[in-house]
Design a protein around this motif. Structure first.
Motif, PDB file in Angstrom:
ATOM      1  N   THR A   1       0.840  -1.186   0.000  1.00  0.00           N
ATOM      2  CA  THR A   1       0.000   0.000   0.000  1.00  0.00           C
ATOM      3  C   THR A   1       0.882   1.246   0.000  1.00  0.00           C
ATOM      4  OG1 THR A   1      -1.637  -1.188   1.313  1.00  0.00           O
ATOM      5  CG2 THR A   1      -1.814   1.219   1.279  1.00  0.00           C
TER       6      THR A   1
ATOM      7  N   ASP B   1       1.532   9.666   6.502  1.00  0.00           N
ATOM      8  CA  ASP B   1       0.419   8.809   6.924  1.00  0.00           C
ATOM      9  C   ASP B   1       0.718   8.206   8.291  1.00  0.00           C
ATOM     10  OD1 ASP B   1      -1.176   8.965   4.441  1.00  0.00           O
ATOM     11  OD2 ASP B   1       0.578   7.980   3.569  1.00  0.00           O
ATOM     12  N   VAL B   2       1.982   7.925   8.526  1.00  0.00           N
ATOM     13  CA  VAL B   2       2.463   7.387   9.803  1.00  0.00           C
ATOM     14  C   VAL B   2       3.725   8.159  10.156  1.00  0.00           C
ATOM     15  CG1 VAL B   2       3.367   5.355  11.005  1.00  0.00           C
ATOM     16  CG2 VAL B   2       1.572   5.083   9.279  1.00  0.00           C
TER      17      VAL B   2
ATOM     18  N   LEU C   1       2.202   4.442   1.191  1.00  0.00           N
ATOM     19  CA  LEU C   1       2.110   5.221   2.419  1.00  0.00           C
ATOM     20  C   LEU C   1       3.370   6.054   2.596  1.00  0.00           C
ATOM     21  CD1 LEU C   1       0.934   2.453   4.944  1.00  0.00           C
ATOM     22  CD2 LEU C   1      -0.453   4.338   4.089  1.00  0.00           C
ATOM     23  N   ASN C   2       3.211   7.253   3.156  1.00  0.00           N
ATOM     24  CA  ASN C   2       4.351   8.067   3.556  1.00  0.00           C
ATOM     25  C   ASN C   2       4.600   7.834   5.039  1.00  0.00           C
ATOM     26  OD1 ASN C   2       4.930   9.430   1.112  1.00  0.00           O
ATOM     27  ND2 ASN C   2       3.133  10.707   1.431  1.00  0.00           N
TER      28      ASN C   2
END
Length: 156
Positions: free
Chosen positions: A124, A145-146, A126-127
């Motif tokens: 997926t 994102d996290v 995601l940054n």
């Protein structure tokens, strides 16, 4: 002829990029990108990133090969990273980490390596931000994102 692919590889980055850019407006054949005889893993990664990344950002290129004096698996790994970082593919994590400056409050190199290892199975897009101090963490976490931030011996 219509069942061909054009390759204009050279061992010089600038010559490679200029050749593809000059020929692109003259035809619509698919282009196979590469810098030939690019050298060791270190040098090949740099040469290929500059040349292939530039061309991909210009919308030029249909296939590519990273030519490394060394393990063939590294060619695939570097090629996939170039495609991902040029925005051609959108899979897996984009890890954002700060440089190791005087404000660092953790073993950031080990932390980033651990994040990369434990998340390499994730496809997926995601940054993920991994910052070694609160100064950089605040800005980078907004776009992530996290986010993982270290400060005064602890991580959050």
């Amino acid at each position: 002829f219509d069942d061909i692919k054009v390759s204009l590889k050279a061992s010089d980055v600038q010559r490679t990029v200029e050749a593809y850019r000059l020929l692109r407006p003259m035809n619509n054949y698919p282009f196979h990108l590469g810098v030939t005889e690019a050298g060791t893993l270190f040098h090949s990664t740099i040469k290929s990133s500059i040349a292939l990344g530039s061309l991909l950002l210009d919308g030029i290129g249909d296939t590519l090969r990273v030519s490394i004096t060394g393990e063939l698996e590294k060619e695939i790994e570097v090629g996939r990273a170039i495609l991902k970082d040029a925005g051609v593919t959108k899979d897996g994590l984009n890890i954002i980490s700060c440089p190791t400056c005087g404000r660092i409050e953790a073993d950031l190199v080990s932390a980033v390596a651990q994040v990369e290892e434990k998340t390499k199975h994730i496809k997926t897009p995601l940054n993920v931000s991994v910052m070694g101090c609160v100064v950089n963490a605040l800005g980078e976490a907004k776009a992530a994102d996290v986010a993982i931030a270290y400060g005064k011996g602890t991580g959050l």
